[in-house]
Write a protein that holds these residues in place. Sequence first.
Motif, PDB file in Angstrom:
ATOM      1  N   PHE A   3       0.814  -1.207   0.000  1.00 53.21           N
ATOM      2  CA  PHE A   3       0.000   0.000   0.000  1.00 53.21           C
ATOM      3  C   PHE A   3       0.855   1.268   0.000  1.00 53.21           C
ATOM      4  O   PHE A   3       0.396   2.322  -0.397  1.00 53.21           O
ATOM      5  N   MET A   4       2.112   1.165   0.411  1.00 49.39           N
ATOM      6  CA  MET A   4       2.993   2.336   0.373  1.00 49.39           C
ATOM      7  C   MET A   4       3.290   2.747  -1.071  1.00 49.39           C
ATOM      8  O   MET A   4       3.340   3.932  -1.377  1.00 49.39           O
ATOM      9  N   SER A   5       3.472   1.754  -1.949  1.00 47.87           N
ATOM     10  CA  SER A   5       3.695   2.107  -3.354  1.00 47.87           C
ATOM     11  C   SER A   5       2.416   2.689  -3.962  1.00 47.87           C
ATOM     12  O   SER A   5       2.485   3.593  -4.804  1.00 47.87           O
ATOM     13  N   THR A   6       1.270   2.203  -3.515  1.00 43.80           N
ATOM     14  CA  THR A   6       0.001   2.756  -4.004  1.00 43.80           C
ATOM     15  C   THR A   6      -0.144   4.210  -3.578  1.00 43.80           C
ATOM     16  O   THR A   6      -0.574   5.056  -4.370  1.00 43.80           O
ATOM     17  N   ILE A   7       0.247   4.512  -2.351  1.00 40.35           N
ATOM     18  CA  ILE A   7       0.206   5.899  -1.882  1.00 40.35           C
ATOM     19  C   ILE A   7       1.140   6.764  -2.720  1.00 40.35           C
ATOM     20  O   ILE A   7       0.800   7.894  -3.087  1.00 40.35           O
ATOM     21  N   SER A   8       2.305   6.247  -3.061  1.00 38.81           N
ATOM     22  CA  SER A   8       3.252   7.005  -3.888  1.00 38.81           C
ATOM     23  C   SER A   8       2.691   7.273  -5.281  1.00 38.81           C
ATOM     24  O   SER A   8       2.868   8.359  -5.836  1.00 38.81           O
ATOM     25  N   ILE A   9       2.022   6.269  -5.846  1.00 44.67           N
ATOM     26  CA  ILE A   9       1.426   6.437  -7.175  1.00 44.67           C
ATOM     27  C   ILE A   9       0.334   7.499  -7.133  1.00 44.67           C
ATOM     28  O   ILE A   9       0.292   8.402  -7.984  1.00 44.67           O
ATOM     29  N   ILE A  10      -0.532   7.410  -6.143  1.00 41.85           N
ATOM     30  CA  ILE A  10      -1.606   8.403  -6.009  1.00 41.85           C
ATOM     31  C   ILE A  10      -1.014   9.789  -5.770  1.00 41.85           C
ATOM     32  O   ILE A  10      -1.450  10.781  -6.360  1.00 41.85           O
ATOM     33  N   GLY A  11       0.009   9.858  -4.925  1.00 36.61           N
ATOM     34  CA  GLY A  11       0.656  11.141  -4.643  1.00 36.61           C
ATOM     35  C   GLY A  11       1.286  11.759  -5.874  1.00 36.61           C
ATOM     36  O   GLY A  11       1.245  12.985  -6.059  1.00 36.61           O
ATOM     37  N   SER A  12       1.859  10.929  -6.740  1.00 37.48           N
ATOM     38  CA  SER A  12       2.455  11.471  -7.965  1.00 37.48           C
ATOM     39  C   SER A  12       1.373  12.067  -8.865  1.00 37.48           C
ATOM     40  O   SER A  12       1.590  13.103  -9.501  1.00 37.48           O
ATOM     41  N   GLY A  13       0.200  11.424  -8.906  1.00 40.18           N
ATOM     42  CA  GLY A  13      -0.902  11.963  -9.701  1.00 40.18           C
ATOM     43  C   GLY A  13      -1.418  13.280  -9.143  1.00 40.18           C
ATOM     44  O   GLY A  13      -1.686  14.221  -9.893  1.00 40.18           O
ATOM     45  N   ILE A  14      -1.535  13.352  -7.822  1.00 46.17           N
ATOM     46  CA  ILE A  14      -2.003  14.595  -7.189  1.00 46.17           C
ATOM     47  C   ILE A  14      -1.002  15.721  -7.450  1.00 46.17           C
ATOM     48  O   ILE A  14      -1.382  16.836  -7.806  1.00 46.17           O
ATOM     49  N   THR A  15       0.274  15.426  -7.301  1.00 45.76           N
ATOM     50  CA  THR A  15       1.315  16.439  -7.520  1.00 45.76           C
ATOM     51  C   THR A  15       1.322  16.917  -8.972  1.00 45.76           C
ATOM     52  O   THR A  15       1.415  18.119  -9.236  1.00 45.76           O
ATOM     53  N   ALA A  16       1.208  15.988  -9.918  1.00 47.27           N
ATOM     54  CA  ALA A  16       1.231  16.355 -11.335  1.00 47.27           C
ATOM     55  C   ALA A  16       0.018  17.219 -11.701  1.00 47.27           C
ATOM     56  O   ALA A  16       0.157  18.223 -12.408  1.00 47.27           O
ATOM     57  N   GLN A  17      -1.164  16.856 -11.213  1.00 53.30           N
ATOM     58  CA  GLN A  17      -2.359  17.639 -11.533  1.00 53.30           C
ATOM     59  C   GLN A  17      -2.325  19.002 -10.851  1.00 53.30           C
ATOM     60  O   GLN A  17      -2.822  19.992 -11.408  1.00 53.30           O
ATOM     61  N   HIS A  18      -1.730  19.072  -9.672  1.00 53.98           N
ATOM     62  CA  HIS A  18      -1.593  20.361  -8.983  1.00 53.98           C
ATOM     63  C   HIS A  18      -0.705  21.290  -9.804  1.00 53.98           C
ATOM     64  O   HIS A  18      -1.028  22.476  -9.993  1.00 53.98           O
ATOM     65  N   LEU A  19       0.404  20.769 -10.317  1.00 53.84           N
ATOM     66  CA  LEU A  19       1.285  21.581 -11.155  1.00 53.84           C
ATOM     67  C   LEU A  19       0.578  21.988 -12.442  1.00 53.84           C
ATOM     68  O   LEU A  19       0.721  23.130 -12.904  1.00 53.84           O
ATOM     69  N   ARG A  20      -0.210  21.084 -13.012  1.00 51.90           N
ATOM     70  CA  ARG A  20      -0.973  21.405 -14.220  1.00 51.90           C
ATOM     71  C   ARG A  20      -1.933  22.554 -13.963  1.00 51.90           C
ATOM     72  O   ARG A  20      -2.048  23.488 -14.782  1.00 51.90           O
ATOM     73  N   LEU A  21      -2.605  22.544 -12.814  1.00 54.43           N
ATOM     74  CA  LEU A  21      -3.515  23.641 -12.464  1.00 54.43           C
ATOM     75  C   LEU A  21      -2.749  24.948 -12.257  1.00 54.43           C
ATOM     76  O   LEU A  21      -3.244  26.025 -12.610  1.00 54.43           O
ATOM     77  N   ASP A  22      -1.544  24.874 -11.683  1.00 56.35           N
ATOM     78  CA  ASP A  22      -0.722  26.072 -11.524  1.00 56.35           C
ATOM     79  C   ASP A  22      -0.351  26.676 -12.878  1.00 56.35           C
ATOM     80  O   ASP A  22      -0.402  27.898 -13.066  1.00 56.35           O
ATOM     81  N   VAL A  23       0.007  25.835 -13.837  1.00 58.63           N
ATOM     82  CA  VAL A  23       0.370  26.309 -15.171  1.00 58.63           C
ATOM     83  C   VAL A  23      -0.846  26.922 -15.861  1.00 58.63           C
ATOM     84  O   VAL A  23      -0.742  27.974 -16.512  1.00 58.63           O
ATOM     85  N   ILE A  24      -1.998  26.294 -15.710  1.00 57.88           N
ATOM     86  CA  ILE A  24      -3.229  26.837 -16.313  1.00 57.88           C
ATOM     87  C   ILE A  24      -3.553  28.200 -15.713  1.00 57.88           C
ATOM     88  O   ILE A  24      -3.905  29.142 -16.434  1.00 57.88           O
ATOM     89  N   SER A  25      -3.401  28.337 -14.394  1.00 60.43           N
ATOM     90  CA  SER A  25      -3.690  29.631 -13.768  1.00 60.43           C
ATOM     91  C   SER A  25      -2.699  30.702 -14.222  1.00 60.43           C
ATOM     92  O   SER A  25      -3.066  31.875 -14.390  1.00 60.43           O
ATOM     93  N   GLU A  26      -1.433  30.306 -14.473  1.00 55.89           N
ATOM     94  CA  GLU A  26      -0.460  31.258 -15.023  1.00 55.89           C
ATOM     95  C   GLU A  26      -0.884  31.703 -16.421  1.00 55.89           C
ATOM     96  O   GLU A  26      -0.777  32.886 -16.766  1.00 55.89           O
ATOM     97  N   ASN A  27      -1.375  30.774 -17.231  1.00 61.42           N
ATOM     98  CA  ASN A  27      -1.842  31.120 -18.575  1.00 61.42           C
ATOM     99  C   ASN A  27      -2.990  32.112 -18.520  1.00 61.42           C
ATOM    100  O   ASN A  27      -3.010  33.095 -19.262  1.00 61.42           O
ATOM    101  N   VAL A  28      -3.967  31.851 -17.645  1.00 62.54           N
ATOM    102  CA  VAL A  28      -5.133  32.740 -17.546  1.00 62.54           C
ATOM    103  C   VAL A  28      -4.705  34.114 -17.031  1.00 62.54           C
ATOM    104  O   VAL A  28      -5.173  35.152 -17.516  1.00 62.54           O
ATOM    105  N   THR A  29      -3.796  34.126 -16.070  1.00 58.20           N
ATOM    106  CA  THR A  29      -3.323  35.396 -15.522  1.00 58.20           C
ATOM    107  C   THR A  29      -2.654  36.247 -16.589  1.00 58.20           C
ATOM    108  O   THR A  29      -2.784  37.471 -16.592  1.00 58.20           O
ATOM    109  N   ASN A  30      -1.942  35.616 -17.508  1.00 62.48           N
ATOM    110  CA  ASN A  30      -1.181  36.350 -18.523  1.00 62.48           C
ATOM    111  C   ASN A  30      -1.868  36.418 -19.876  1.00 62.48           C
ATOM    112  O   ASN A  30      -1.209  36.708 -20.882  1.00 62.48           O
ATOM    113  N   MET A  31      -3.164  36.183 -19.929  1.00 65.23           N
ATOM    114  CA  MET A  31      -3.829  36.140 -21.223  1.00 65.23           C
ATOM    115  C   MET A  31      -3.897  37.495 -21.931  1.00 65.23           C
ATOM    116  O   MET A  31      -4.214  37.561 -23.118  1.00 65.23           O
TER     117      MET A  31
END
Length: 153
Positions: A3-31
Amino acid sequence: MAFMSTISIIGSGITAQHLRLDVISENVTNMNTTRTEEGGAYRRKLTVFQAVDGRDTFRNVLALTQNGMVSNVRHENTGGVKVVEIAEDPSDFKLKYDPTDPDANEEGYVELPNVDLVMEVADAMAASQAYSANVTAFNVLKSVISSGLEIGR
């Protein structure tokens, strides 16, 4: 523990989507940003994901076995996803005729960022759904672990 590897996999997905949302917000801010430090209008940014394979190859396991490093414990890499690049969108800038703008070229056109608000909102909704799915998977895993601990009592 698996289950520790499962937590790591889920955490990597959360981290990646969080960064994706940050990039999207940067795009909207600079439109509407027509002047950047690099020169020219702001260029839309995109996140590039790559799957991380969670399995060791036969060659790696064989090498570990020959070196006496493999025991009953499984040696496998944790899978998941990672952001490999924040790329710039190569699409053309929009042009607006405004000869009074200080950023206008010789013909009177101003280059506007290649950011489309509708596309950014759609991307943000997709990233938010993926983030929520990862949080749901984490909560399910937490429930399974809790139930397993209850059985042990």
